[in-house]
Design a protein around this motif. Structure first.
Motif, PDB file in Angstrom:
ATOM      1  N   ILE A   1      13.660   3.408   9.281  1.00  0.00           N
ATOM      2  CA  ILE A   1      13.663   2.926   7.901  1.00  0.00           C
ATOM      3  C   ILE A   1      12.321   2.283   7.614  1.00  0.00           C
ATOM      4  CG2 ILE A   1      14.722   1.257   6.324  1.00  0.00           C
ATOM      5  CD1 ILE A   1      17.305   1.569   7.962  1.00  0.00           C
ATOM      6  N   GLY A   2      11.850   2.434   6.392  1.00  0.00           N
ATOM      7  CA  GLY A   2      10.604   1.805   5.984  1.00  0.00           C
ATOM      8  C   GLY A   2      10.744   1.106   4.650  1.00  0.00           C
ATOM      9  N   VAL A   3       9.725   0.318   4.318  1.00  0.00           N
ATOM     10  CA  VAL A   3       9.647  -0.414   3.057  1.00  0.00           C
ATOM     11  C   VAL A   3       8.731   0.373   2.121  1.00  0.00           C
ATOM     12  CG1 VAL A   3       8.915  -2.575   1.967  1.00  0.00           C
ATOM     13  CG2 VAL A   3       9.900  -2.606   4.266  1.00  0.00           C
ATOM     14  N   PHE A   4       9.215   0.654   0.918  1.00  0.00           N
ATOM     15  CA  PHE A   4       8.454   1.445  -0.054  1.00  0.00           C
ATOM     16  C   PHE A   4       8.254   0.653  -1.343  1.00  0.00           C
ATOM     17  CE2 PHE A   4      10.241   4.301   2.954  1.00  0.00           C
ATOM     18  CZ  PHE A   4       9.344   5.345   3.062  1.00  0.00           C
ATOM     19  N   ALA A   5       7.093   0.806  -1.931  1.00  0.00           N
ATOM     20  CA  ALA A   5       6.772   0.118  -3.182  1.00  0.00           C
ATOM     21  C   ALA A   5       7.534   0.743  -4.338  1.00  0.00           C
ATOM     22  CB  ALA A   5       5.271   0.197  -3.446  1.00  0.00           C
TER      23      ALA A   5
ATOM     24  N   ASN B   1      -1.830  -0.085   4.846  1.00  0.00           N
ATOM     25  CA  ASN B   1      -2.211  -0.422   3.475  1.00  0.00           C
ATOM     26  C   ASN B   1      -1.973  -1.898   3.169  1.00  0.00           C
ATOM     27  OD1 ASN B   1       0.603  -0.396   3.176  1.00  0.00           O
ATOM     28  ND2 ASN B   1       0.617   1.559   2.101  1.00  0.00           N
ATOM     29  N   CYS B   2      -1.453  -2.667   4.149  1.00  0.00           N
ATOM     30  CA  CYS B   2      -1.260  -4.101   3.981  1.00  0.00           C
ATOM     31  C   CYS B   2      -1.976  -4.855   5.100  1.00  0.00           C
ATOM     32  CB  CYS B   2       0.227  -4.451   3.996  1.00  0.00           C
ATOM     33  SG  CYS B   2       1.139  -3.805   2.595  1.00  0.00           S
ATOM     34  N   ASP B   3      -2.634  -5.928   4.732  1.00  0.00           N
ATOM     35  CA  ASP B   3      -3.377  -6.760   5.679  1.00  0.00           C
ATOM     36  C   ASP B   3      -2.505  -7.938   6.092  1.00  0.00           C
ATOM     37  OD1 ASP B   3      -5.115  -8.360   7.101  1.00  0.00           O
ATOM     38  OD2 ASP B   3      -6.475  -8.733   5.425  1.00  0.00           O
ATOM     39  N   VAL B   4      -2.109  -7.982   7.354  1.00  0.00           N
ATOM     40  CA  VAL B   4      -1.285  -9.069   7.880  1.00  0.00           C
ATOM     41  C   VAL B   4      -2.081  -9.927   8.872  1.00  0.00           C
ATOM     42  CG1 VAL B   4       0.907  -7.889   7.488  1.00  0.00           C
ATOM     43  CG2 VAL B   4      -0.291  -7.588   9.671  1.00  0.00           C
ATOM     44  N   SER B   5      -3.398  -9.954   8.733  1.00  0.00           N
ATOM     45  CA  SER B   5      -4.220 -10.708   9.681  1.00  0.00           C
ATOM     46  C   SER B   5      -3.995 -12.215   9.564  1.00  0.00           C
ATOM     47  CB  SER B   5      -5.697 -10.364   9.522  1.00  0.00           C
ATOM     48  OG  SER B   5      -6.145 -10.649   8.211  1.00  0.00           O
TER      49      SER B   5
ATOM     50  N   ALA C   1       0.610   3.218  -4.142  1.00  0.00           N
ATOM     51  CA  ALA C   1       1.297   3.946  -5.218  1.00  0.00           C
ATOM     52  C   ALA C   1       2.794   3.663  -5.196  1.00  0.00           C
ATOM     53  CB  ALA C   1       1.056   5.447  -5.057  1.00  0.00           C
ATOM     54  N   ALA C   2       3.419   3.743  -6.357  1.00  0.00           N
ATOM     55  CA  ALA C   2       4.874   3.657  -6.422  1.00  0.00           C
ATOM     56  C   ALA C   2       5.447   4.751  -5.525  1.00  0.00           C
ATOM     57  CB  ALA C   2       5.356   3.841  -7.857  1.00  0.00           C
ATOM     58  N   GLY C   3       6.410   4.409  -4.697  1.00  0.00           N
ATOM     59  CA  GLY C   3       7.019   5.368  -3.781  1.00  0.00           C
ATOM     60  C   GLY C   3       6.307   5.490  -2.449  1.00  0.00           C
ATOM     61  N   GLU C   4       5.184   4.812  -2.271  1.00  0.00           N
ATOM     62  CA  GLU C   4       4.431   4.872  -1.017  1.00  0.00           C
ATOM     63  C   GLU C   4       4.978   3.841  -0.029  1.00  0.00           C
ATOM     64  OE1 GLU C   4      -0.174   4.286   0.582  1.00  0.00           O
ATOM     65  OE2 GLU C   4       0.220   4.391  -1.569  1.00  0.00           O
ATOM     66  N   GLU C   5       5.047   4.233   1.231  1.00  0.00           N
ATOM     67  CA  GLU C   5       5.498   3.299   2.259  1.00  0.00           C
ATOM     68  C   GLU C   5       4.439   2.227   2.487  1.00  0.00           C
ATOM     69  OE1 GLU C   5       7.473   3.076   6.712  1.00  0.00           O
ATOM     70  OE2 GLU C   5       6.829   5.028   5.950  1.00  0.00           O
ATOM     71  N   MET C   6       4.894   0.986   2.581  1.00  0.00           N
ATOM     72  CA  MET C   6       4.014  -0.143   2.876  1.00  0.00           C
ATOM     73  C   MET C   6       3.960  -0.314   4.391  1.00  0.00           C
ATOM     74  SD  MET C   6       5.326  -2.677  -0.155  1.00  0.00           S
ATOM     75  CE  MET C   6       4.197  -3.994   0.269  1.00  0.00           C
ATOM     76  N   THR C   7       2.759  -0.407   4.933  1.00  0.00           N
ATOM     77  CA  THR C   7       2.578  -0.467   6.380  1.00  0.00           C
ATOM     78  C   THR C   7       1.637  -1.603   6.758  1.00  0.00           C
ATOM     79  OG1 THR C   7       0.757   1.117   6.285  1.00  0.00           O
ATOM     80  CG2 THR C   7       2.978   2.009   6.680  1.00  0.00           C
ATOM     81  N   CYS C   8       1.708  -1.999   8.033  1.00  0.00           N
ATOM     82  CA  CYS C   8       0.811  -3.024   8.553  1.00  0.00           C
ATOM     83  C   CYS C   8       0.446  -2.673   9.994  1.00  0.00           C
ATOM     84  CB  CYS C   8       1.457  -4.404   8.469  1.00  0.00           C
ATOM     85  SG  CYS C   8       2.933  -4.608   9.490  1.00  0.00           S
TER      86      CYS C   8
ATOM     87  N   ALA D   1       0.180 -11.779   3.342  1.00  0.00           N
ATOM     88  CA  ALA D   1      -0.225 -10.374   3.491  1.00  0.00           C
ATOM     89  C   ALA D   1      -0.667  -9.867   2.128  1.00  0.00           C
ATOM     90  CB  ALA D   1       0.928  -9.533   4.016  1.00  0.00           C
ATOM     91  N   TYR D   2      -1.732  -9.075   2.141  1.00  0.00           N
ATOM     92  CA  TYR D   2      -2.320  -8.541   0.917  1.00  0.00           C
ATOM     93  C   TYR D   2      -2.404  -7.019   0.980  1.00  0.00           C
ATOM     94  CZ  TYR D   2      -3.845 -13.289  -0.078  1.00  0.00           C
ATOM     95  OH  TYR D   2      -3.860 -14.627  -0.342  1.00  0.00           O
ATOM     96  N   ALA D   3      -2.401  -6.390  -0.183  1.00  0.00           N
ATOM     97  CA  ALA D   3      -2.617  -4.946  -0.250  1.00  0.00           C
ATOM     98  C   ALA D   3      -4.086  -4.668   0.052  1.00  0.00           C
ATOM     99  CB  ALA D   3      -2.240  -4.415  -1.632  1.00  0.00           C
ATOM    100  N   LEU D   4      -4.341  -3.844   1.060  1.00  0.00           N
ATOM    101  CA  LEU D   4      -5.713  -3.497   1.441  1.00  0.00           C
ATOM    102  C   LEU D   4      -6.347  -2.496   0.479  1.00  0.00           C
ATOM    103  CD1 LEU D   4      -5.279  -3.150   5.292  1.00  0.00           C
ATOM    104  CD2 LEU D   4      -6.790  -4.758   4.108  1.00  0.00           C
TER     105      LEU D   4
END
Length: 129
Positions: free
Chosen positions: A16-20, A88-92, A104-111, A97-100
């Motif tokens: 499972i993933g998190v999507f915008a 596409n997300c900065d978790v440093s 897009a809508a429907g895109e999976e958010m990753t770190c 956490a910020y969007a790098l």
């Protein structure tokens, strides 16, 4: 806690993933540690767990980078964010956490899980706090 609208769906990365739900502009604050909801669990408590509880924490919690005596368990869908070597997300930061880039809508958010583990993250192995 996630600060943007998301939904969970089947991920091409893993499970499972998190999507915008909507377009997220680059630089948007997408997550912030919120102690009212996100849990900090003492490592001693975690280490005493067994069975399904231990397996759940192994999968969805990570070391608290501010204090090695704790792990963090996110109370919302952020715990389903998957690893990507080109996220596409900065978790440093341990608290934000910020969007790098634009997401897009429907895109999976990753770190990048490597930020959570001092010795790096083994994608093929288990995720252990």
């Amino acid at each position: 806690m996630l600060l943007v609208d998301v939904y969970l769906d089947k991920s091409p990365i893993q499970g499972i993933g998190v999507f915008a739900k909507n377009h997220i502009p680059r630089g948007t604050l997408v997550w912030k540690l919120d102690p009212r909801y996100d849990r900090r669990i003492e490592v001693e408590t975690y280490e005493r767990e067994t069975g399904p509880v231990k397996a759940y924490l192994d999968r969805y919690a990570y070391p608290d980078r501010r204090d090695p005596n704790y792990i963090v368990f996110e109370a919302d869908d952020a715990r389903y964010m998957n690893h990507d070597d080109d996220p596409n997300c900065d978790v440093s930061s341990p608290e934000e956490a910020y969007a790098l880039r634009d997401i897009a809508a429907g895109e999976e958010m990753t770190c990048d899980y490597n930020h959570f583990f001092e010795t790096g993250f083994d994608f093929l192995g288990d995720r252990h706090p």
